[in-house]
Design a protein around this motif. Sequence first.
Motif, PDB file in Angstrom:
ATOM      1  N   THR A 138     -26.735  12.301 -12.204  1.00  0.00           N
ATOM      2  CA  THR A 138     -26.319  13.696 -12.078  1.00  0.00           C
ATOM      3  C   THR A 138     -24.964  13.849 -12.744  1.00  0.00           C
ATOM      4  O   THR A 138     -24.036  13.101 -12.435  1.00  0.00           O
TER       5      THR A 138
ATOM      6  N   LYS B 284     -28.331  18.363 -10.662  1.00  0.00           N
ATOM      7  CA  LYS B 284     -28.613  18.755  -9.296  1.00  0.00           C
ATOM      8  C   LYS B 284     -27.875  20.038  -8.941  1.00  0.00           C
ATOM      9  O   LYS B 284     -26.719  20.204  -9.301  1.00  0.00           O
TER      10      LYS B 284
ATOM     11  N   ALA C 268     -23.979  22.554 -11.761  1.00  0.00           N
ATOM     12  CA  ALA C 268     -25.052  21.638 -12.089  1.00  0.00           C
ATOM     13  C   ALA C 268     -24.961  21.540 -13.582  1.00  0.00           C
ATOM     14  O   ALA C 268     -25.640  22.210 -14.315  1.00  0.00           O
TER      15      ALA C 268
END
Length: 190
Positions: free
Chosen positions: A178, A5, A17
């Motif tokens: 994530t 993300k 990310a």
Amino acid sequence: MITMKNLRRMGATFGMALVALAAMPAHAQASARCDTQLSESLVDYGRMTRAQLLERQPDPARASLGKRLVTLTAVCAERTAMALSFMGAAADDTGFRFAGNGRFTLRIVQAKLDGKPVRLAASQADATGSAPSSFLRPGDRMSPMDGAGLAQGQRLTVQFEIEPFVGAAATRVAAESTWEGAGRFEVLSR
């Protein structure tokens, strides 16, 4: 699926990310003002499946998300000696924390001072005369060196290869996950 993300820039620190980076000047003396810039402050690996990750597995215990390049540039108002470090949570003595119990490494691909190739050496190596490392590790403060010792200049450009790793067991997830890591480069002028 494993989702990486995008994170928003917050103050002086960037979220990664997978790996988020920031560049900040730190000043030992006000007279040698330096500005820093990073080619990418966010390295986003996008979505991957477990099968895609395991294709990149360097050994049975861990999976690599792949290698990406970023370039750090520091420009100072006058010639000065500079030192470079990366401030992030250490995973161990060779890498920085990523995705819980994973890690990412920062390998120095090339360094130039005022357009000329230089080697970067850690402060500890300078004192002991040992060979310089090609990795920027937790706690390292690296300076450009030439044949005569500590080099001075106005423009330092360093290209890094970032490679995040996760344990093979961490690739077994029940839902999208994530994975993140973060830190910031600091350039100190002396």
